[in-house]
Design a protein around this motif. Sequence first.
Motif, PDB file in Angstrom:
ATOM      1  N   UNK A 273       0.819  -1.213   0.000  1.00  0.00           N
ATOM      2  CA  UNK A 273       0.000   0.000   0.000  1.00  0.00           C
ATOM      3  C   UNK A 273       0.845   1.251   0.000  1.00  0.00           C
ATOM      4  N   UNK A 274       1.923   1.262   0.797  1.00  0.00           N
ATOM      5  CA  UNK A 274       2.819   2.416   0.847  1.00  0.00           C
ATOM      6  C   UNK A 274       3.441   2.676  -0.519  1.00  0.00           C
ATOM      7  N   UNK A 275       3.837   1.601  -1.200  1.00  0.00           N
ATOM      8  CA  UNK A 275       4.446   1.753  -2.516  1.00  0.00           C
ATOM      9  C   UNK A 275       3.462   2.390  -3.496  1.00  0.00           C
ATOM     10  N   UNK A 276       2.192   1.976  -3.410  1.00  0.00           N
ATOM     11  CA  UNK A 276       1.177   2.526  -4.305  1.00  0.00           C
ATOM     12  C   UNK A 276       0.931   4.000  -4.009  1.00  0.00           C
ATOM     13  N   UNK A 277       0.840   4.354  -2.720  1.00  0.00           N
ATOM     14  CA  UNK A 277       0.620   5.752  -2.342  1.00  0.00           C
ATOM     15  C   UNK A 277       1.819   6.610  -2.739  1.00  0.00           C
ATOM     16  N   UNK A 278       3.021   6.074  -2.514  1.00  0.00           N
ATOM     17  CA  UNK A 278       4.236   6.813  -2.863  1.00  0.00           C
ATOM     18  C   UNK A 278       4.289   7.083  -4.363  1.00  0.00           C
ATOM     19  N   UNK A 279       3.840   6.129  -5.168  1.00  0.00           N
ATOM     20  CA  UNK A 279       3.836   6.308  -6.618  1.00  0.00           C
ATOM     21  C   UNK A 279       2.899   7.432  -7.039  1.00  0.00           C
ATOM     22  N   UNK A 280       1.819   7.612  -6.281  1.00  0.00           N
ATOM     23  CA  UNK A 280       0.839   8.663  -6.593  1.00  0.00           C
ATOM     24  C   UNK A 280       1.318  10.024  -6.082  1.00  0.00           C
ATOM     25  N   UNK A 281       1.803  10.057  -4.831  1.00  0.00           N
ATOM     26  CA  UNK A 281       2.152  11.327  -4.192  1.00  0.00           C
ATOM     27  C   UNK A 281       3.575  11.788  -4.502  1.00  0.00           C
ATOM     28  N   UNK A 282       4.474  10.845  -4.765  1.00  0.00           N
ATOM     29  CA  UNK A 282       5.875  11.190  -4.910  1.00  0.00           C
ATOM     30  C   UNK A 282       6.596  11.072  -3.575  1.00  0.00           C
ATOM     31  N   UNK A 283       7.922  10.993  -3.617  1.00  0.00           N
ATOM     32  CA  UNK A 283       8.731  10.777  -2.418  1.00  0.00           C
ATOM     33  C   UNK A 283       8.543  11.889  -1.394  1.00  0.00           C
ATOM     34  N   UNK A 284       8.593  13.133  -1.836  1.00  0.00           N
ATOM     35  CA  UNK A 284       8.555  14.266  -0.904  1.00  0.00           C
ATOM     36  C   UNK A 284       7.218  14.360  -0.179  1.00  0.00           C
ATOM     37  N   UNK A 285       6.127  14.269  -0.911  1.00  0.00           N
ATOM     38  CA  UNK A 285       4.803  14.375  -0.277  1.00  0.00           C
ATOM     39  C   UNK A 285       4.515  13.167   0.608  1.00  0.00           C
ATOM     40  N   UNK A 286       4.983  12.003   0.176  1.00  0.00           N
ATOM     41  CA  UNK A 286       4.759  10.823   1.003  1.00  0.00           C
ATOM     42  C   UNK A 286       5.526  10.950   2.327  1.00  0.00           C
ATOM     43  N   UNK A 287       6.732  11.524   2.288  1.00  0.00           N
ATOM     44  CA  UNK A 287       7.494  11.760   3.515  1.00  0.00           C
ATOM     45  C   UNK A 287       6.765  12.748   4.424  1.00  0.00           C
ATOM     46  N   UNK A 288       6.106  13.745   3.820  1.00  0.00           N
ATOM     47  CA  UNK A 288       5.320  14.706   4.609  1.00  0.00           C
ATOM     48  C   UNK A 288       4.156  14.003   5.304  1.00  0.00           C
ATOM     49  N   UNK A 289       3.496  13.107   4.574  1.00  0.00           N
ATOM     50  CA  UNK A 289       2.394  12.326   5.148  1.00  0.00           C
ATOM     51  C   UNK A 289       2.881  11.533   6.357  1.00  0.00           C
ATOM     52  N   UNK A 290       4.008  10.853   6.209  1.00  0.00           N
ATOM     53  CA  UNK A 290       4.514   9.995   7.277  1.00  0.00           C
ATOM     54  C   UNK A 290       4.927  10.786   8.519  1.00  0.00           C
TER      55      UNK A 290
END
Length: 360
Positions: free
Chosen positions: A9-26
């Motif tokens: 699931x994380x890989x799928x979300x990261x693919x949509x949001x990108x590395x930077x935004x996914x790091x912000x989410x986390x």
Amino acid sequence: MVSEVTAAGDAAVKAVLGEERFATVQNSKLLVVGAGGIGCELLKNLVLTGFRNIEVVDLDTIDVSNLNRQFLFRRIHVDRPKSVVAAEAVRQFRPEAEIISHHGNVKDAEFGLEFIAKFDVVVNALDNLEARRHVNRLCLAAEKPLLEAGSTGHLGQVTVIRKGDTECFECQAKPSQKVYPYCTIRSTPEKPVHCLTWAKNLFDLCFGPEDESNLLADLAADMRKFQAQESVDGEDAGKRIFAHLFEEDIRKQAELEDLWSDQRPPPGPLSYEEALKKNECPTDADKDKLETQKVPSVAGDAKGFVASVAKMYGERRDLIGQSSFSKDDPIAMDFVHCAANLRMQNYRSETAQVLYHAMQ
């Protein structure tokens, strides 16, 4: 297995949001206010999206009536705090997440400005206007973005509120609560909701502080005569209140000839003794139902009404004159749902009965 699903699931979300935004989410810290129908869905979605630091506030406990839509809860969770159980459930989706629960009212001082300021984003999942307005004001004062998701009656709304960029929750007037005409509630109820409104007013009249605005204020003298007595037999008080409301007062209403016609026949008085004889036999359809799902008999409502009055004068004698109706109070719920059903029996409502959870 859980870690593999979460990683995918994380890989799928990261693919949509990108590395930077996914790091912000986390790395973001979220507050979710409310753990009911909307709150359960939000908490599940947030942790599966990658949020790892969430706190949730809710004042309610789990009831059987919640289980059909609040999917994080099970029968074994009934009577436990919603916030606590919801936090336990979503941790199973993401074990490494830090989910902190608070069982309390978001309007309490401990959840004030200093508390709100700790979070990057606040998410509302509330079902009443007063609390939603309160959180809106806190977020504006703390200059924190608010994801406003909630319901008013059968209407749901979602919006993002950020000070200086968007209008706030109170910038536009919200629909006011439905108000029913006095004569409808007091003398000529036509729908179950009219009987429920009457019953809620009755509870406040019998056990709450004096209030001249109460729709049943004309009954105040009769309903309050037990309050002044130091020693009251609760069951006897219940039967006497029953007789006054469902027999004597109904007889007076039936004598008001101008109110009745062929289309609207006069109400029928109901004595306690007559009510006890109306003990309908259970049908085959009732066999597999929970007790809270069965339609109560007139006899059951009569006994329940008297029992709830007896409990107020027994277990809560010190609170009489200070109480008000709350759906989280089982005695108040018993009183109101039984009174509403009996009121409908008086007025020959075609609707069978108001089930216990119709007020939830």
